[in-house]
Scaffold this motif. Sequence first.
Motif, short mmCIF file in Angstrom:
data_model
loop_
_atom_site.label_atom_id
_atom_site.label_comp_id
_atom_site.label_asym_id
_atom_site.label_seq_id
_atom_site.Cartn_x
_atom_site.Cartn_y
_atom_site.Cartn_z
N VAL A 184 0.84 -1.28 0.02
CA VAL A 184 0.17 -0.11 -0.07
C VAL A 184 0.82 1.24 0.05
O VAL A 184 0.53 2.26 -0.72
N ALA A 185 1.90 1.18 0.65
CA ALA A 185 2.99 2.36 0.84
C ALA A 185 3.36 2.79 -0.58
O ALA A 185 3.52 3.98 -1.01
N THR A 186 3.70 1.55 -1.23
CA THR A 186 4.54 1.79 -2.40
C THR A 186 3.40 2.29 -3.43
O THR A 186 3.59 3.19 -4.30
N GLY A 187 2.44 1.63 -3.44
CA GLY A 187 1.21 2.30 -4.39
C GLY A 187 0.86 3.75 -4.17
O GLY A 187 0.73 4.48 -5.27
N LEU A 188 0.81 4.06 -2.63
CA LEU A 188 0.33 5.49 -2.56
C LEU A 188 1.54 6.51 -3.01
O LEU A 188 1.17 7.37 -3.71
N VAL A 189 2.70 6.13 -2.73
CA VAL A 189 3.90 6.90 -3.14
C VAL A 189 3.74 7.31 -4.69
O VAL A 189 4.15 8.20 -5.17
N LEU A 190 3.60 6.06 -5.24
CA LEU A 190 3.63 6.03 -6.76
C LEU A 190 2.54 6.94 -7.46
O LEU A 190 2.64 7.86 -8.27
N ALA A 191 1.38 6.90 -6.90
CA ALA A 191 0.40 7.43 -7.20
C ALA A 191 0.31 9.07 -7.09
O ALA A 191 0.19 9.79 -7.91
N LEU A 192 0.82 9.35 -5.85
CA LEU A 192 1.13 10.61 -5.43
C LEU A 192 2.22 11.31 -6.55
O LEU A 192 2.05 12.66 -6.71
N ALA A 193 3.24 10.48 -6.58
CA ALA A 193 4.25 11.00 -7.58
C ALA A 193 3.64 11.30 -9.12
O ALA A 193 4.23 12.34 -9.72
N LEU A 194 2.87 10.63 -9.50
CA LEU A 194 2.17 10.43 -10.74
C LEU A 194 1.04 11.82 -11.00
O LEU A 194 0.51 11.77 -11.95
N ALA A 195 0.70 12.47 -9.84
CA ALA A 195 -0.30 13.41 -9.90
C ALA A 195 -0.21 14.49 -10.98
O ALA A 195 -0.98 14.78 -11.75
N ARG A 196 1.15 15.08 -11.19
CA ARG A 196 1.20 16.23 -11.85
C ARG A 196 1.11 15.68 -13.21
O ARG A 196 0.66 16.29 -14.14
N SER A 197 1.77 14.55 -13.56
CA SER A 197 1.75 13.84 -14.93
C SER A 197 0.23 13.47 -15.54
O SER A 197 -0.24 13.65 -16.57
N MET A 223 -1.11 2.09 -13.73
CA MET A 223 -1.90 1.01 -13.49
C MET A 223 -1.03 0.12 -12.61
O MET A 223 -1.64 -0.89 -11.84
N VAL A 224 0.27 0.22 -12.62
CA VAL A 224 1.05 -0.61 -11.57
C VAL A 224 0.48 -0.16 -10.18
O VAL A 224 0.49 -0.70 -9.20
N ALA A 225 0.41 1.16 -9.88
CA ALA A 225 -0.03 1.79 -8.74
C ALA A 225 -1.48 1.17 -8.15
O ALA A 225 -1.84 0.75 -7.11
N VAL A 226 -2.42 1.29 -9.27
CA VAL A 226 -3.86 0.86 -8.95
C VAL A 226 -3.79 -0.53 -8.68
O VAL A 226 -4.33 -1.12 -7.73
N THR A 227 -2.90 -1.45 -9.40
CA THR A 227 -2.57 -2.83 -9.15
C THR A 227 -2.06 -3.15 -7.65
O THR A 227 -2.51 -4.13 -6.89
N LEU A 228 -1.10 -2.44 -7.28
CA LEU A 228 -0.53 -2.64 -5.95
C LEU A 228 -1.60 -2.21 -4.69
O LEU A 228 -1.81 -3.02 -3.79
N LEU A 229 -2.27 -1.32 -4.93
CA LEU A 229 -3.40 -0.82 -4.19
C LEU A 229 -4.70 -1.65 -3.87
O LEU A 229 -5.06 -2.25 -3.04
N CYS A 230 -5.11 -2.07 -5.12
CA CYS A 230 -6.20 -2.99 -5.21
C CYS A 230 -6.08 -4.35 -5.00
O CYS A 230 -6.82 -4.83 -4.16
N GLY A 231 -4.88 -4.74 -5.16
CA GLY A 231 -4.58 -6.40 -5.12
C GLY A 231 -4.14 -6.70 -3.59
O GLY A 231 -4.69 -7.52 -2.99
N ALA A 232 -3.54 -5.47 -3.02
CA ALA A 232 -3.40 -5.81 -1.62
C ALA A 232 -4.50 -5.51 -0.48
O ALA A 232 -4.63 -6.26 0.27
N ALA A 233 -5.30 -4.55 -0.97
CA ALA A 233 -6.66 -4.37 -0.25
C ALA A 233 -7.51 -5.55 -0.36
O ALA A 233 -8.22 -5.91 0.76
N THR A 234 -7.52 -6.08 -1.83
CA THR A 234 -8.55 -7.17 -1.79
C THR A 234 -8.07 -8.38 -1.25
O THR A 234 -8.86 -9.24 -0.56
N ALA A 235 -7.01 -8.83 -1.34
CA ALA A 235 -6.19 -9.84 -0.47
C ALA A 235 -6.50 -9.86 0.97
O ALA A 235 -6.53 -10.86 1.70
#
Length: 319
Positions: A184-197, A223-235
């Motif tokens: 989750v931490a990796t997914g959140l950091v990646l998503a926040l880093a992509l905000a401007r792009s 999509m990597v960020a979404v996969t990390l976030l959703c996959g970990a949360a659902t698991a």
Amino acid sequence: MLVLLAVLVLSVGLGARQLSVGEVWHGLFGDHSAASTVVREMRLPRTLLGLLVGAALGVAGGVMQALTRNPLADPGLLGINAGASAAVATATGLLGMAAFESYVWFALAGAAAVSVLVYVVGGGRGATPARLTLAGAALNAALFSYVSAMMLLDSGSLEKMRFWTVGSLASAPAATVVAMLPFVATGLVLALALARSLNALALGDDSARALGVRPAGVRVAAMVAVTLLCGAATAACGPIVFVGLMVPHLVRALTGPDLRWLLPYCAVLAPVLLLGADVLGRVLGRPGELQVGIVTAVLGGPFFLYFARRARIARMART
């Protein structure tokens, strides 16, 4: 932040078993007792899990809505959670995996595969919100039918997954919270880093390139960020729908469309919604409880219909 803190306190303090303020306090910081077992081993891990899962689903929903330009995008509605669920059902039912650390990798693979499949079936770069939603609904139905079949064919899987499949924060131990934190931490950091792009991508691919953004790379990273976030949360707690749909719309009314503000607010307000729904389910279901996935579905259904109708009216007005 104050609202989030209040909900965290309520989540630790309220439940199917009534405890006084003093019992909750001693349960957190005092000696070992019955209250300590309830608070430390059940409610505290459950609250921390809700915090992580809520942040993951809220941010994933915001990223998906920006990436697909689909106001109805949600990890549950587009089948991503269903892909993770089907993969976990396979890992537990056919391979006998019982630990989060083992089947989380299957969940990530399932979420990634369905993300790509929905995008392709929905029309690729020419996909419309309606086509993506229909593709996600079709895959949702097929994958959850598979999960149901796995549960019916294996009584052991049925016992382990009967609460997990509706979305529950109750069954995960503290070890699961610790194990899912890096994902989750990796997914959140990646998503926040992509905000401007992602903001640049909303202007169109040509405009994004003019601003120095590579659209293909941004889409893959998102999509990597979404996969990390959703996959970990659902698991960790099963498929929970509508959190990723509702929260970005609510936040957008406060912050506007700028993802540099929207995504951090989603990370704060989504746990408020998820933990609030969990507390509501515990209080309304006494002496048992309503699973949080049921509560969010009841709350989110009318919300989805409202935004689907509003999007249809907007399309009709443009034509």
